[in-house]
Design a protein around this motif. Structure first.
Motif, PDB file in Angstrom:
ATOM      1  N   GLU A  14       4.173 -10.111   3.500  1.00 35.63           N
ATOM      2  CA  GLU A  14       4.402 -10.251   2.026  1.00 35.63           C
ATOM      3  C   GLU A  14       5.090  -9.258   1.454  1.00 35.63           C
ATOM      4  O   GLU A  14       4.963  -8.191   1.800  1.00 35.63           O
ATOM      5  CB  GLU A  14       3.133 -10.420   1.393  1.00 35.63           C
ATOM      6  CG  GLU A  14       2.278 -11.624   1.843  1.00 35.63           C
ATOM      7  CD  GLU A  14       0.884 -12.106   0.975  1.00 35.63           C
ATOM      8  OE1 GLU A  14       0.678 -11.377  -0.074  1.00 35.63           O
ATOM      9  OE2 GLU A  14       0.091 -12.795   1.306  1.00 35.63           O
ATOM     10  N   ARG A  15       5.669  -9.449   0.430  1.00 33.63           N
ATOM     11  CA  ARG A  15       6.813  -8.674   0.077  1.00 33.63           C
ATOM     12  C   ARG A  15       5.764  -7.529  -1.204  1.00 33.63           C
ATOM     13  O   ARG A  15       4.908  -8.097  -1.622  1.00 33.63           O
ATOM     14  CB  ARG A  15       7.910  -9.429  -0.958  1.00 33.63           C
ATOM     15  CG  ARG A  15       8.682 -10.286  -0.094  1.00 33.63           C
ATOM     16  CD  ARG A  15       9.756 -10.783  -0.962  1.00 33.63           C
ATOM     17  NE  ARG A  15      10.539  -9.637  -1.612  1.00 33.63           N
ATOM     18  CZ  ARG A  15      11.642 -10.010  -2.483  1.00 33.63           C
ATOM     19  NH1 ARG A  15      11.872 -11.194  -2.819  1.00 33.63           N
ATOM     20  NH2 ARG A  15      12.296  -9.016  -2.997  1.00 33.63           N
ATOM     21  N   TRP A  16       6.096  -6.402  -0.934  1.00 35.92           N
ATOM     22  CA  TRP A  16       5.472  -5.484  -1.693  1.00 35.92           C
ATOM     23  C   TRP A  16       6.147  -5.101  -3.193  1.00 35.92           C
ATOM     24  O   TRP A  16       7.530  -5.032  -2.915  1.00 35.92           O
ATOM     25  CB  TRP A  16       5.123  -4.003  -0.892  1.00 35.92           C
ATOM     26  CG  TRP A  16       4.233  -4.064   0.128  1.00 35.92           C
ATOM     27  CD1 TRP A  16       4.210  -4.622   1.219  1.00 35.92           C
ATOM     28  CD2 TRP A  16       2.814  -3.459  -0.031  1.00 35.92           C
ATOM     29  NE1 TRP A  16       3.160  -4.452   2.023  1.00 35.92           N
ATOM     30  CE2 TRP A  16       2.291  -3.495   1.143  1.00 35.92           C
ATOM     31  CE3 TRP A  16       2.332  -2.715  -0.990  1.00 35.92           C
ATOM     32  CZ2 TRP A  16       1.186  -2.929   1.498  1.00 35.92           C
ATOM     33  CZ3 TRP A  16       1.208  -1.879  -0.728  1.00 35.92           C
ATOM     34  CH2 TRP A  16       0.460  -2.199   0.485  1.00 35.92           C
ATOM     35  N   THR A  17       5.574  -5.244  -4.050  1.00 31.48           N
ATOM     36  CA  THR A  17       6.275  -5.062  -5.466  1.00 31.48           C
ATOM     37  C   THR A  17       6.236  -3.354  -5.698  1.00 31.48           C
ATOM     38  O   THR A  17       5.040  -2.539  -5.237  1.00 31.48           O
ATOM     39  CB  THR A  17       5.644  -5.719  -6.447  1.00 31.48           C
ATOM     40  OG1 THR A  17       4.343  -5.515  -6.566  1.00 31.48           O
ATOM     41  CG2 THR A  17       5.510  -7.304  -6.019  1.00 31.48           C
ATOM     42  N   LEU A  18       6.925  -2.908  -6.626  1.00 32.10           N
ATOM     43  CA  LEU A  18       6.483  -1.636  -7.132  1.00 32.10           C
ATOM     44  C   LEU A  18       5.348  -1.414  -7.876  1.00 32.10           C
ATOM     45  O   LEU A  18       4.576  -0.400  -7.551  1.00 32.10           O
ATOM     46  CB  LEU A  18       7.913  -1.394  -8.311  1.00 32.10           C
ATOM     47  CG  LEU A  18       7.863   0.132  -8.765  1.00 32.10           C
ATOM     48  CD1 LEU A  18       8.029   1.076  -7.723  1.00 32.10           C
ATOM     49  CD2 LEU A  18       8.993   0.152  -9.874  1.00 32.10           C
ATOM     50  N   ARG A  19       4.814  -2.585  -8.522  1.00 32.14           N
ATOM     51  CA  ARG A  19       3.465  -2.105  -8.951  1.00 32.14           C
ATOM     52  C   ARG A  19       2.261  -2.081  -7.859  1.00 32.14           C
ATOM     53  O   ARG A  19       1.401  -1.307  -7.956  1.00 32.14           O
ATOM     54  CB  ARG A  19       3.184  -3.422  -9.972  1.00 32.14           C
ATOM     55  CG  ARG A  19       1.741  -3.531 -10.538  1.00 32.14           C
ATOM     56  CD  ARG A  19       1.556  -4.665 -11.415  1.00 32.14           C
ATOM     57  NE  ARG A  19       0.135  -4.548 -11.938  1.00 32.14           N
ATOM     58  CZ  ARG A  19      -0.196  -5.578 -12.805  1.00 32.14           C
ATOM     59  NH1 ARG A  19       0.507  -6.706 -13.035  1.00 32.14           N
ATOM     60  NH2 ARG A  19      -1.410  -5.559 -13.228  1.00 32.14           N
ATOM     61  N   THR A  37      -0.134   1.349  -7.534  1.00 31.82           N
ATOM     62  CA  THR A  37      -1.589   1.130  -7.644  1.00 31.82           C
ATOM     63  C   THR A  37      -2.140   1.874  -6.522  1.00 31.82           C
ATOM     64  O   THR A  37      -3.284   2.630  -6.568  1.00 31.82           O
ATOM     65  CB  THR A  37      -1.973  -0.155  -7.940  1.00 31.82           C
ATOM     66  OG1 THR A  37      -1.433  -0.817  -8.863  1.00 31.82           O
ATOM     67  CG2 THR A  37      -3.412  -0.192  -7.830  1.00 31.82           C
ATOM     68  N   THR A  38      -1.440   1.667  -5.312  1.00 36.13           N
ATOM     69  CA  THR A  38      -2.232   2.110  -4.024  1.00 36.13           C
ATOM     70  C   THR A  38      -2.038   3.771  -4.040  1.00 36.13           C
ATOM     71  O   THR A  38      -2.916   4.424  -3.629  1.00 36.13           O
ATOM     72  CB  THR A  38      -1.421   1.720  -2.894  1.00 36.13           C
ATOM     73  OG1 THR A  38      -1.487   0.485  -2.708  1.00 36.13           O
ATOM     74  CG2 THR A  38      -1.913   2.291  -1.754  1.00 36.13           C
ATOM     75  N   GLY A  39      -0.788   4.150  -4.623  1.00 35.65           N
ATOM     76  CA  GLY A  39      -0.879   5.779  -4.626  1.00 35.65           C
ATOM     77  C   GLY A  39      -1.605   6.319  -5.590  1.00 35.65           C
ATOM     78  O   GLY A  39      -2.192   7.454  -5.376  1.00 35.65           O
ATOM     79  N   VAL A  40      -2.167   5.714  -6.755  1.00 33.41           N
ATOM     80  CA  VAL A  40      -2.976   6.301  -7.748  1.00 33.41           C
ATOM     81  C   VAL A  40      -4.328   6.360  -7.034  1.00 33.41           C
ATOM     82  O   VAL A  40      -5.207   7.265  -7.304  1.00 33.41           O
ATOM     83  CB  VAL A  40      -3.110   5.342  -8.939  1.00 33.41           C
ATOM     84  CG1 VAL A  40      -4.052   5.994  -9.968  1.00 33.41           C
ATOM     85  CG2 VAL A  40      -1.790   5.498  -9.598  1.00 33.41           C
ATOM     86  N   ILE A  41      -4.795   5.171  -6.358  1.00 32.32           N
ATOM     87  CA  ILE A  41      -6.360   5.226  -5.696  1.00 32.32           C
ATOM     88  C   ILE A  41      -6.348   6.230  -4.633  1.00 32.32           C
ATOM     89  O   ILE A  41      -7.248   7.027  -4.524  1.00 32.32           O
ATOM     90  CB  ILE A  41      -6.353   3.743  -5.244  1.00 32.32           C
ATOM     91  CG1 ILE A  41      -6.535   2.738  -6.271  1.00 32.32           C
ATOM     92  CG2 ILE A  41      -7.791   3.503  -4.317  1.00 32.32           C
ATOM     93  CD1 ILE A  41      -6.565   1.347  -5.896  1.00 32.32           C
ATOM     94  N   THR A  42      -5.255   6.357  -3.884  1.00 32.96           N
ATOM     95  CA  THR A  42      -5.348   7.432  -2.757  1.00 32.96           C
ATOM     96  C   THR A  42      -5.526   8.800  -3.303  1.00 32.96           C
ATOM     97  O   THR A  42      -6.244   9.573  -2.817  1.00 32.96           O
ATOM     98  CB  THR A  42      -3.844   7.150  -1.958  1.00 32.96           C
ATOM     99  OG1 THR A  42      -4.243   5.946  -1.385  1.00 32.96           O
ATOM    100  CG2 THR A  42      -4.214   8.401  -0.837  1.00 32.96           C
ATOM    101  N   LEU A  43      -4.753   9.078  -4.701  1.00 37.05           N
ATOM    102  CA  LEU A  43      -4.704  10.438  -5.219  1.00 37.05           C
ATOM    103  C   LEU A  43      -6.156  10.770  -5.608  1.00 37.05           C
ATOM    104  O   LEU A  43      -6.468  11.713  -5.495  1.00 37.05           O
ATOM    105  CB  LEU A  43      -3.820  10.404  -6.293  1.00 37.05           C
ATOM    106  CG  LEU A  43      -3.520  11.667  -7.054  1.00 37.05           C
ATOM    107  CD1 LEU A  43      -3.123  12.760  -6.168  1.00 37.05           C
ATOM    108  CD2 LEU A  43      -2.573  11.701  -8.252  1.00 37.05           C
TER     109      LEU A  43
END
Length: 483
Positions: free
Chosen positions: A59-64, A68-74
């Motif tokens: 499925e296509r990943w959106t910028l959003r 979100t994934t980056g914030v959770i990981t951080l």
């Protein structure tokens, strides 16, 4: 249900003519389409899964989604790093000795003389905290220091963030509790001989803790609750106030204040004050119930005593100091409502029972009341002797709490003014009571014989307010035996 009717495919065969045109109908009627649910028997159904080796487009990943994934990981990374950097485990340090520590056996005889070798300040009072090879002192900042028993030199140390709460040695491990995020919640177990971490536990506990132990279990006591741990620090029972009860009705009572407690590997005893009770309650429960959240009571009832301090116990009875009105006595309880006076006291003692004032082994218990040390036989539930002029409850010589160690256990070292005294006792029964004849060895090694004051055998009695409930048994004079 009749089988579905299949339509036959119409087959048109054409033969090219001389001009290249096909013979027959130039515009044949096309065959009827075959429904997908009515495919011929010799035609395999269509498999919707992709062919082997064929990649399925994600499925296509959106910028959003990426943000979100980056914030959770951080957040998770920062949280984990914070816990590792500031958590109590990260702020503890075990400075190990260069080699395994020695293991000493129990003394084989009473000392002929005593000579001070070294001294060092230590937080707390009472009997020294010892392992099988070290004497452990506690610094003002809560650091545990293992010292050579002969020289007092430091061999190892353990530092932990938070205020020191309590410690005990059992099952060859030293267990220490420290103030953490939820009271005395950080507990560490060390093997002082092999110089290794053994176990840890973190669970909410009040800010006040007393630790006592058998060789297999430790009991942590506070006015609000108590817990019992195995030697791997796994909890076998919680009793009293539970911060976050998972199920209602697991505890037998609520709102009680726990005054004192003792344990064996089979049961524990606790004196408590509960709403609605007219006197102190004595409760006996299993040390290792089936469910560690639900105590298995053996017996529980009010005792008629206005105050009670549990001194010690066996699986057959509980020894306790009681106050009934103005009368003070040490009593032996075979149940909460069946008891016998063991040692009546003329008045309120100078020192009430505490960890600093009580010591002994698995057969004898000694209590220092501020003026004298009284000894009791825990196996028989009787009074043995009194050492007048003592300064503490003393230490059992020739004994180890490890059941694998074979011990003599025939003398007690009792501190007194100007030195210490080594006692052996021979109770002698007589018609009016019994007199403890004592032979003691002075610091100089000279043998003398003294006879401490001997109380008469106490009469059977119960408090008038409890006579209808409690059954008092005859007083317990000592049998003829050497201890």
């Amino acid at each position: 249900m009749a089988p579905a009717t299949r339509r036959a495919r119409t087959e048109h065969r054409t033969t090219p003519g001389p001009g290249g045109e096909a013979d027959g109908d130039p515009d044949p009627t096309p065959a009827d389409p075959i429904p997908t649910d009515q495919a011929p028997a010799d035609q395999a159904p269509t498999d919707p899964s992709p062919a082997p080796g064929r990649r399925v487009r994600a499925e296509r990943w959106t910028l959003r989604d990426l943000i979100t994934t980056g914030v959770i990981t951080l957040v998770m990374t920062v949280t984990a790093a914070g816990i590792l950097a500031t958590g109590s485990a990260a702020q503890s340090e075990f400075s190990r000795a260069d080699a395994d520590q020695p293991v000493y056996g129990p003394a084989t005889g009473a000392p002929g003389s005593l000579e001070p070798l070294w001294q060092h300040a230590s937080v707390g009072t009472g009997a020294p905290l010892t392992t099988k090879g070290n004497l452990v002192t506690v610094s003002n900042d809560g650091t545990l220091v293992g010292r050579d028993a002969g020289s007092g030199e430091q061999r190892w140390s353990y530092e932990h963030v938070g205020e020191f709460c309590a410690a005990t040695f059992y099952a060859d491990v030293l267990v220490a509790a420290f103030d953490g995020a939820a009271g005395c919640s950080d507990v560490t177990s060390l093997d002082p001989t092999a110089q290794l971490y053994s176990s840890t536990r973190q669970s909410a506990f009040p800010n006040l803790m007393e630790l006592s132990s058998t060789w297999r279990h430790a009991l942590a006591l506070s006015p609000e609750r108590l817990e019992i741990w195995r030697d791997d620090l796994v909890r076998t029972i919680e009793y009293g106030a539970v911060d976050t009860p998972q199920e209602a009705g697991m505890q037998p009572r609520s709102g009680c204040t726990l005054d004192s407690a003792a344990l064996t590997d089979e049961r524990f005893a606790v004196s408590e004050r509960c709403p609605g009770d007219d006197s102190v309650r004595l409760t006996l429960s299993a040390t290792v119930p089936e469910d560690n959240r639900k105590p298995e009571e053996i017996a529980s009832d009010v005792t008629g005593a206005d105050e009670m301090w549990v001194l010690g116990m066996t699986d057959e009875g509980t020894l306790a100091l009681t106050r009934r009105g103005t009368a003070w006595a040490v009593e032996w309880f075979t149940s909460p409502v069946e008891f016998a006076p063991v040692l009546p006291l003329p008045a309120q003692p100078q020192h009430l029972p505490s960890q600093a004032a009580v010591s002994g082994d698995n057969t004898q218990l000694r209590w220092f009341d501020g003026a004298a040390t009284h000894a009791f036989d825990l196996e028989a539930g009787i009074y043995q002797w009194t050492a007048a002029g003592a300064w503490g409850p003393g230490l059992t010589g020739g004994w180890s709490p490890d059941p694998e160690d074979h011990t003599a256990r025939d003398w007690v070292l009792v501190p007194r003014a100007g030195g210490s005294r080594s006692w052996t006792t021979t109770p002698v029964r007589n018609c009016g009571g019994w007199t403890p004849r004592s032979v003691h060895r002075e610091k100089t090694g000279n043998l003398t014989t003294t006879t401490p004051p001997s109380p008469a055998c106490p009469r059977s009695a119960t408090s008038s307010t409890h006579a209808a409930r409690a059954r008092s048994t005859p007083s317990r004079c000592a049998p003829d035996r050497t201890v």
